[in-house]
Design a protein around this motif. Sequence first.
Motif, short mmCIF file in Angstrom:
data_model
loop_
_atom_site.label_atom_id
_atom_site.label_comp_id
_atom_site.label_asym_id
_atom_site.label_seq_id
_atom_site.Cartn_x
_atom_site.Cartn_y
_atom_site.Cartn_z
N ASP A 524 0.82 -1.22 0.00
CA ASP A 524 0.00 0.00 0.00
C ASP A 524 0.85 1.27 0.00
OD1 ASP A 524 -2.40 -1.44 0.01
OD2 ASP A 524 -2.34 -1.65 2.19
N GLY A 525 1.93 1.27 -0.76
CA GLY A 525 2.73 2.47 -0.92
C GLY A 525 3.82 2.67 0.12
N TRP A 526 3.92 1.79 1.11
CA TRP A 526 5.03 1.83 2.06
C TRP A 526 6.06 0.80 1.63
CZ3 TRP A 526 5.99 5.05 6.17
CH2 TRP A 526 4.94 5.92 6.55
N LYS A 527 7.32 1.18 1.74
CA LYS A 527 8.39 0.30 1.27
C LYS A 527 9.52 0.20 2.29
CE LYS A 527 11.65 -0.36 -2.59
NZ LYS A 527 12.09 0.16 -3.91
N ALA A 528 9.84 -1.06 2.67
CA ALA A 528 11.04 -1.36 3.44
C ALA A 528 12.08 -1.93 2.48
CB ALA A 528 10.73 -2.37 4.54
N VAL A 529 13.33 -1.48 2.60
CA VAL A 529 14.34 -1.89 1.62
C VAL A 529 15.72 -1.90 2.27
CG1 VAL A 529 14.60 0.49 0.80
CG2 VAL A 529 15.32 -1.39 -0.67
N THR A 530 16.56 -2.82 1.83
CA THR A 530 17.93 -2.87 2.34
C THR A 530 18.90 -3.22 1.23
OG1 THR A 530 19.40 -3.87 4.00
CG2 THR A 530 17.76 -5.32 3.02
N ILE A 531 20.09 -2.63 1.32
CA ILE A 531 21.20 -2.99 0.43
C ILE A 531 22.05 -4.00 1.20
CG2 ILE A 531 23.20 -2.18 -0.86
CD1 ILE A 531 21.96 0.62 -0.74
N HIS A 532 22.11 -5.21 0.73
CA HIS A 532 22.84 -6.23 1.48
C HIS A 532 24.33 -5.91 1.50
CE1 HIS A 532 24.43 -9.83 3.09
NE2 HIS A 532 25.00 -10.18 1.96
N GLY A 533 24.84 -5.78 2.73
CA GLY A 533 26.28 -5.56 2.92
C GLY A 533 26.80 -4.28 2.30
N ASN A 534 25.89 -3.34 1.99
CA ASN A 534 26.27 -2.10 1.30
C ASN A 534 27.05 -2.38 0.02
OD1 ASN A 534 25.12 -0.08 2.95
ND2 ASN A 534 26.68 -0.49 4.50
N ARG A 535 26.78 -3.51 -0.61
CA ARG A 535 27.51 -3.91 -1.82
C ARG A 535 26.95 -3.20 -3.03
NH1 ARG A 535 27.09 -7.27 -6.10
NH2 ARG A 535 24.97 -7.82 -5.53
N MET A 536 27.82 -2.56 -3.79
CA MET A 536 27.43 -1.94 -5.04
C MET A 536 27.51 -2.98 -6.17
SD MET A 536 26.50 1.22 -4.49
CE MET A 536 25.74 0.64 -2.97
N PRO A 537 26.78 -2.79 -7.26
CA PRO A 537 26.68 -3.83 -8.28
C PRO A 537 27.97 -4.14 -9.03
CG PRO A 537 25.52 -1.84 -8.96
CD PRO A 537 25.87 -1.66 -7.53
N TRP A 538 28.97 -3.27 -8.94
CA TRP A 538 30.24 -3.57 -9.60
C TRP A 538 31.13 -4.48 -8.76
CZ3 TRP A 538 28.54 1.47 -8.66
CH2 TRP A 538 29.03 2.10 -7.51
N ASP A 539 30.69 -4.82 -7.57
CA ASP A 539 31.45 -5.72 -6.68
C ASP A 539 30.72 -7.05 -6.60
OD1 ASP A 539 32.93 -6.99 -4.77
OD2 ASP A 539 32.34 -5.67 -3.12
N ILE A 540 31.29 -8.12 -7.17
CA ILE A 540 30.61 -9.41 -7.17
C ILE A 540 31.36 -10.45 -6.34
CG2 ILE A 540 29.56 -8.98 -9.40
CD1 ILE A 540 31.57 -10.96 -10.61
N THR A 541 32.26 -10.01 -5.48
CA THR A 541 33.07 -10.97 -4.71
C THR A 541 32.73 -10.89 -3.23
OG1 THR A 541 34.86 -9.37 -4.42
CG2 THR A 541 34.96 -10.77 -6.36
N GLY A 542 33.01 -12.00 -2.53
CA GLY A 542 32.90 -12.03 -1.09
C GLY A 542 31.50 -12.25 -0.57
#
Length: 766
Positions: A524-542
């Motif tokens: 209903d228009g409310w959104k909870a969201v998280t970036i896992h491990g603060n990982r940016m998409p150019w980092d695919i390791t670990g």
Amino acid sequence: MNMKNIMNKLFLLVVTAGAFAMFGCAVEDKPDPRLAGFTGTIDPSYEKSTEDWPEAESFTGEEPNVIIFLLDDVGYAQLGAFGGLVPTPNIDKLAEGGVRFANFHTTALCSPSRAAILSGRNHHSIGLGSHSLSAMGFPGYAGRVPYEAQEVARLARDEGYATYALGKWDHTPTFMIHQNGPFTYWPTNDGFDHTYTFMSADANNYTPLMYAGHEPIEPSRDKPDYHLSEDLADKAIHYLTGHVSINPDKPFFMFWAPGAMHAPHHAPKSYIDRFKGQFDGGWDKARETIYAKQVEMGLLPKGTKLTERLDDIPAWDSLPAEERAVYARQMEAFAGQLVHVDEQIGRVIETLRRLGKLDNTLIMVTSDNGASGEGGLTGSHNEMLFFNGISKTKLEENQKKLSEWGMEETYNHYHAGWAWAGNTPFKYFKQMAHRGGQSDPLIVHWPSGIKSKGGIRHQFAHIIDIGPTILEVTGIKFREEVDGIEQMPMDGTSFAYAFDDADAKGRHTRQYFELFGNRAMVIDGWKAVTIHGNRMPWDITGTKPFADDVWELYNLNEDFSESNNLANEHPDKLEMLKKEFHKEALKFNVYPLYDDMRARLKKANEQFVPKRDEFVFYPPGAIRIPDAYSPPVKNRNHSITAHATIPEGGANGVLLATGGIYGGYTFFVKNNRLYYEYNAFNEDRYQVVSETEIPTGKVELKAVYTANSKEMTGVVELFINGTSAGKVNVDRIMMVTYSISETFDVGTDTGSPVSKEYNRDNEFSG
């Protein structure tokens, strides 16, 4: 009488009984199964018999046709109709004659979105929780759409539609993409009668490896001006004109998915050059200009703020001039490709107009995810660096290729700053559960069915809603059972209700998101969201602990761009949404979460390679084998042995090759000398040439690779008939993949050549 004679007699009795029945002299009152459905009569005399012809397939000509133009990695703000700085007049005309959905969402990645758009189901529930290349052995990540989720194209075909799939198809498991199949998960088995596709996440637009049905082909051979987008438009026009010429009333369903705008950003040089200097102002200025255009268009709800620049993205004015020159050229190439593919879409649309089919064709133009930040904080002349876990390309390496940027010499991607601008007014990028990753443009054009022209819709919609919308518009029925297999219900909700009603109450009010550990829940228009491990998409390791992830909270009803985090003000609301995400995760097979992308890519690639110590290949048929299904030699001791016959006068050509111009290895003969070359990212090349010529007659040619697994280097030694003929050190290797589109070949090197020592006409002449 022996048993064999008894069985023969029984067989004759059965046949005789059937024969009498056919001529009205049945010896028993039992229906002949061969006559099931026949309503005529059969008599020995034709004059006394009555024919019964099956009803011919018939249509009124009023059934809506369907075309989905699915672009790749196009962000919310990159089309002209959504405020973009690149002119896209043909797509914009569709927006002017139809409606724009300004609150449309995807899965944030190509492979899952492409499965979802055609099936109408959430991506985890059909095994595409992430890309098919990063599959895992769990139901939500199997990388295979189950038969219980038959796609809209199959339902359309069963009701008489002609069905066409052209371009990118990347949710078939890699280990099945070769001439032996099985073809269970190919588009040919997903309801498409006619297919012309590249079966990978991206493609060299100048030298793509295509499939016509199941047949591997190379359409760019002997065509110096070839470009994939033009070829796909040519093929669509060929299909459509033939279709309407033969049966003008029969409806069609076409899925048209070019390589654009996924890296590599390939376009004819003249298209790139027309944008020279236009992006010298940088991404900060571009973003401000785009935002102002979006506000003027009424695209953004009143009060929408422009989110601030991320800490990872440098201010344009802070960069040295030499870097700005590189990054501006990267965006020029992207712009050239976008305007080029818009022209190709225009050619297809003009064909519909010429055929009288434009008004009654439901056209949808969208993208599979937000703009891609996978080019990282430098951009890259070769995307294979990213797929091997290398997040930064050296400036000097990009500079070396700058004059060829967007040409075949590069597999180019732009700086993440341009992706950030392409997702205006949102934060972040493809792969992420914030709006920058999963908010995309959607244009719907259907003059016969949509009265509103140029309208904007703000109802929440998701890519899983496209399938149900097509069913509602066309009247194609959802089937509870297909081929005797019970079908999963569709998860999406048709948004046809909003075509002519801008104020209609939204019907899709609840949606989860998850990709590579990035998670979100909207209710209903409310959104909870998280970036896992603060990982940016150019980092695919670990890998990082999921318990440490910090969740944010947004009221999208008042904050369209996710600019005001309310987690501290409404902790109870945040906890409720997190619990609801968990419920959805259990329902749709989201668990288990695992975040090491490079490990997943490597494991998935190796999972289905035949487990044996020796691989034997027989030319000329041993070609177009995916890198992921080829012998697993990366950073391992191995040898390659070719048993060949050298004619008088010597030989030339490739014995074995994997990959292409952007990386791989090749074992070949040139001027009757034996070569081995390792091409690391089209940056470093390691080559050894035999000290002696190869003798005529039957020979054994061998390359022995000795790996230093700790240093990730190697030594290659050549042997001719058992005698050492030269060595080379390989000081840099590719650990994960040589290519996601080019292949392993024996007796030739298909696609682009691994080595510059030979061209595309490289079949072994011995």
